[in-house]
Design a protein around this motif. Structure first.
Motif, mmCIF file in Angstrom:
data_model
loop_
_atom_site.group_PDB
_atom_site.id
_atom_site.type_symbol
_atom_site.label_atom_id
_atom_site.label_comp_id
_atom_site.label_asym_id
_atom_site.label_seq_id
_atom_site.Cartn_x
_atom_site.Cartn_y
_atom_site.Cartn_z
ATOM 1 N N GLU A 1 -3.676 4.436 -6.725
ATOM 2 C CA GLU A 1 -4.141 5.750 -6.276
ATOM 3 C C GLU A 1 -3.501 6.873 -7.102
ATOM 4 O OE1 GLU A 1 -4.000 6.249 -1.966
ATOM 5 O OE2 GLU A 1 -4.141 4.075 -1.789
ATOM 6 N N ALA B 1 0.421 9.014 0.046
ATOM 7 C CA ALA B 1 -1.010 9.146 -0.242
ATOM 8 C C ALA B 1 -1.463 10.587 -0.031
ATOM 9 C CB ALA B 1 -1.819 8.202 0.631
ATOM 10 N N LEU B 2 -0.951 11.226 1.011
ATOM 11 C CA LEU B 2 -1.285 12.628 1.269
ATOM 12 C C LEU B 2 -0.750 13.518 0.151
ATOM 13 C CD1 LEU B 2 -2.455 14.779 3.168
ATOM 14 C CD2 LEU B 2 -0.239 14.815 4.322
ATOM 15 N N ARG B 3 0.458 13.236 -0.323
ATOM 16 C CA ARG B 3 1.050 14.027 -1.407
ATOM 17 C C ARG B 3 0.225 13.897 -2.684
ATOM 18 N NH1 ARG B 3 2.692 18.490 -2.846
ATOM 19 N NH2 ARG B 3 4.083 18.527 -4.607
ATOM 20 N N SER C 1 2.380 4.624 1.295
ATOM 21 C CA SER C 1 2.612 5.163 2.636
ATOM 22 C C SER C 1 1.645 6.328 2.853
ATOM 23 C CB SER C 1 4.058 5.638 2.768
ATOM 24 O OG SER C 1 4.280 6.762 1.952
ATOM 25 N N ASN C 2 1.359 6.630 4.101
ATOM 26 C CA ASN C 2 0.452 7.749 4.405
ATOM 27 C C ASN C 2 0.983 9.053 3.841
ATOM 28 O OD1 ASN C 2 -1.313 6.074 5.735
ATOM 29 N ND2 ASN C 2 -0.413 6.444 7.746
ATOM 30 N N GLU C 3 2.291 9.233 3.927
ATOM 31 C CA GLU C 3 2.916 10.451 3.417
ATOM 32 C C GLU C 3 2.724 10.590 1.912
ATOM 33 O OE1 GLU C 3 7.474 11.540 2.834
ATOM 34 O OE2 GLU C 3 6.935 11.379 4.953
ATOM 35 N N VAL D 1 0.847 -1.184 0.000
ATOM 36 C CA VAL D 1 0.000 0.000 0.000
ATOM 37 C C VAL D 1 0.887 1.240 0.000
ATOM 38 C CG1 VAL D 1 -1.940 -1.107 1.159
ATOM 39 C CG2 VAL D 1 -0.164 -0.044 2.519
#
Length: 188
Positions: A163, A84-86, A80-82, A78
């Protein structure tokens, strides 16, 4: 000049002679191992050459370790949160620039319709308005470029890209809409 040539030839010969020295230890054989025949990775020779190839050749010994068929598949990677935020931030930047484009379009359309002869004030206003619209379109394309870079980098690394692809496709659709407007308003 002849002495220089002779020295170059002698130096080249000495250098090539060093390549012909024997290695310090034996290298592993690159021959086909018995396990490769039995696993079916390499077919046994057939026909006239089968007897001479198998009988005359030294067959290597070794084993292949089969993959455990009951082993569970590895988990799906998946973002990373970082990251995905970018990706979300880049899509929002493109949407914000597109909103600016849509707000500027009516004024540009009016200026282009009122455009007079080249060099007139109305022509100048139309050119400036059109250039402003193109500038806003460029602001929409900047996040697209970064999404493309993220996509290529992650795809080569074998990381998940779904994504990123979705966000990129949204931005592509926005850019295509803007390009259609710009083509409609382009000076002839």
């Amino acid at each position: 000049m002849n002495a220089t040539r002779i020295l170059l030839i002698l130096a080249g010969t000495a250098t090539l002679g060093a390549c012909a020295t024997a290695p310090d230890r034996d290298y592993p054989s690159l021959g086909i191992r018995e396990a490769e025949y039995t696993s079916g990775q390499v077919p046994l020779p057939t026909g006239d050459c089968a007897d001479s190839a198998v009988a005359g050749a030294v067959r290597e010994q070794g084993q292949l370790t089969p993959v455990d068929p009951d082993a569970p598949p590895p988990p799906q990677p998946v973002l990373s949160n970082e990251l995905a935020l970018r990706v979300v931030q880049l899509e929002e930047q493109a949407r914000a620039a597109h909103a600016d484009f849509e707000r500027a379009t009516p004024a540009t359309r009016a200026a282009v319709r009122a455009r007079g002869a080249e060099g007139s004030k109305s022509w100048g206003r139309a050119e400036v308005a059109y250039a402003n619209l193109r500038s806003i379109r460029a602001r929409t394309a900047i996040p697209f470029g970064e999404l493309e870079m993220l996509l290529a980098t992650r795809a080569v690394a074998g990381e998940p890209i779904d994504e990123i692809v979705l966000a990129r496709d949204v931005v592509i659709a926005l850019i295509e809409q803007e390009d259609a407007v710009l083509a409609e308003l382009a000076p002839n």
